[in-house]
Scaffold this motif. Structure first.
Motif, PDB file in Angstrom:
ATOM      1  N   VAL A   8       0.860  -1.184   0.000  1.00  0.00           N
ATOM      2  CA  VAL A   8       0.000   0.000   0.000  1.00  0.00           C
ATOM      3  C   VAL A   8       0.895   1.231   0.000  1.00  0.00           C
ATOM      4  O   VAL A   8       1.793   1.358   0.836  1.00  0.00           O
ATOM      5  N   VAL A   9       0.659   2.123  -0.961  1.00  0.00           N
ATOM      6  CA  VAL A   9       1.470   3.315  -1.170  1.00  0.00           C
ATOM      7  C   VAL A   9       0.607   4.546  -0.963  1.00  0.00           C
ATOM      8  O   VAL A   9      -0.550   4.580  -1.410  1.00  0.00           O
ATOM      9  N   VAL A  10       1.146   5.572  -0.297  1.00  0.00           N
ATOM     10  CA  VAL A  10       0.430   6.834  -0.138  1.00  0.00           C
ATOM     11  C   VAL A  10       1.330   7.981  -0.573  1.00  0.00           C
ATOM     12  O   VAL A  10       2.563   7.866  -0.588  1.00  0.00           O
ATOM     13  N   GLY A  11       0.686   9.110  -0.927  1.00  0.00           N
ATOM     14  CA  GLY A  11       1.452  10.265  -1.365  1.00  0.00           C
ATOM     15  C   GLY A  11       0.606  11.508  -1.480  1.00  0.00           C
ATOM     16  O   GLY A  11      -0.462  11.620  -0.867  1.00  0.00           O
ATOM     17  N   GLU A  12       1.088  12.431  -2.292  1.00  0.00           N
ATOM     18  CA  GLU A  12       0.425  13.724  -2.406  1.00  0.00           C
ATOM     19  C   GLU A  12      -0.938  13.580  -3.081  1.00  0.00           C
ATOM     20  O   GLU A  12      -1.249  12.565  -3.699  1.00  0.00           O
TER      21      GLU A  12
END
Length: 311
Positions: free
Chosen positions: A288-292
């Motif tokens: 699971v990846v999160v960002g702007e």
């Protein structure tokens, strides 16, 4: 066999959030207890939780409007979160209950680790290092001799640990974080993350594509990355075998199956438009990846394909 996931449309059930429902923009932190339990955090104290792998998210009342920079599971029903202005939160009930602790510190906290249920270390800007011996209820502050912003901390046991940050700095402690000695990394790039395979094999990543490896407990470091990558790299993860790894950065993702000798560029597998990715959590083959821009991505095949999880 790997399989491609169909895009998911994720409804958000609104609750009282730390930011009072105001836009928060970016996600900076994500943690997974298992493939179903996901917690993400970001600007304006925003924290969202899912108990079904990202099919639905619930906004939680974090009790703060300060930016959340790191979230980690400390146990099956215990979490920690660190953020701007010296913020440290203890979370429970799957991330639906949060209590802010007094760190007696106003510098932004960027990372933390608990070695056991009582002993933890948090690091932040202006070389601040905080230690707790009672599960985060009370914190004791100290500073490095040189003033650099610290972004990463990793401890192998109660005595031996490393912190990393500005000017390519990596410091090592062998006395539980009381004293620290600088190690030469050969780079001036900001260090954003440190990952331990074990007490001897250690990875670090940073700005301008810096990927470093140490095979002697962090005493010496050398480059061991995918080559000429201009992107800032924020996170690196390795499975316990020390062979299977993945690294994440601004508009960039890569993986290795041979201990970092070769890296496969996974950036074409990421959904458009590409953004600056800040954090990732890995459980088995689930990434699971999160960002702007409120970005949350999920892969069930270790980065071969991704689905977009939308709030």
């Amino acid at each position: 066999m790997f399989r491609r996931l169909l895009p998911l449309l994720i409804p958000l059930t609104l609750a009282a959030c730390g930011n009072g429902g105001e836009p928060f923009g970016d996600f900076n932190a994500v943690a997974m207890l298992d493939t179903q339990t996901i917690v993400v955090g970001g600007g304006e104290g925003a924290i969202f939780t899912s108990s079904n792998g990202g099919a639905t998210f619930f906004g939680q009342d974090s009790g703060t409007t300060r930016q959340i920079n790191a979230i980690k599971f400390l146990g099956p029903d215990l979490l920690g979160a660190a953020g701007d202005g010296g913020t440290f939160l203890n979370g429970s009930s799957g991330g639906s209950v949060w209590v802010e602790q007094d760190t007696a510190n106003s510098d932004d906290l960027n990372d933390f680790q608990f070695v056991d249920s009582q002993f933890g270390i948090a690091v932040g800007n202006r070389s601040v290092i905080l230690r707790t011996f009672n599960g985060g209820l009370d914190w004791i502050g100290s500073f490095l001799p040189a003033q650099v912003d610290l972004q990463a901390v990793a401890f192998a046991d109660l005595q031996t640990g490393w912190v990393g940050g500005g000017l390519g700095s990596i410091y090592k402690s062998v006395d539980g974080g009381q004293a620290w000695s600088l190690r030469s990394t050969g780079t001036q790039s900001m260090i954003f993350d440190i990952w331990l395979i074990d007490a001897q094999r250690i990875w670090a990543v940073g700005a301008a594509g810096a990927v470093l490896f140490s095979g002697d407990g962090g005493d010496t470091w050398g480059p061991h990355g995918p080559g000429s990558v201009p992107n800032d790299l924020h996170r690196i993860f390795f499975q316990p075998d020390g062979l299977t790894g993945i690294l994440l950065g601004n508009q960039y993702l890569a993986r290795t199956f041979d201990g970092g000798d070769t890296w496969e560029n996974l950036t074409p597998n990421l959904p458009a438009p590409l953004v600056d990715y800040a954090d990732m959590a890995v459980v088995g083959d689930v990434v699971v990846v999160v960002g702007e821009d409120e970005t949350i991505l999920r892969s069930d095949d270790f980065g071969s394909s991704f689905s977009v999880l939308s709030l």
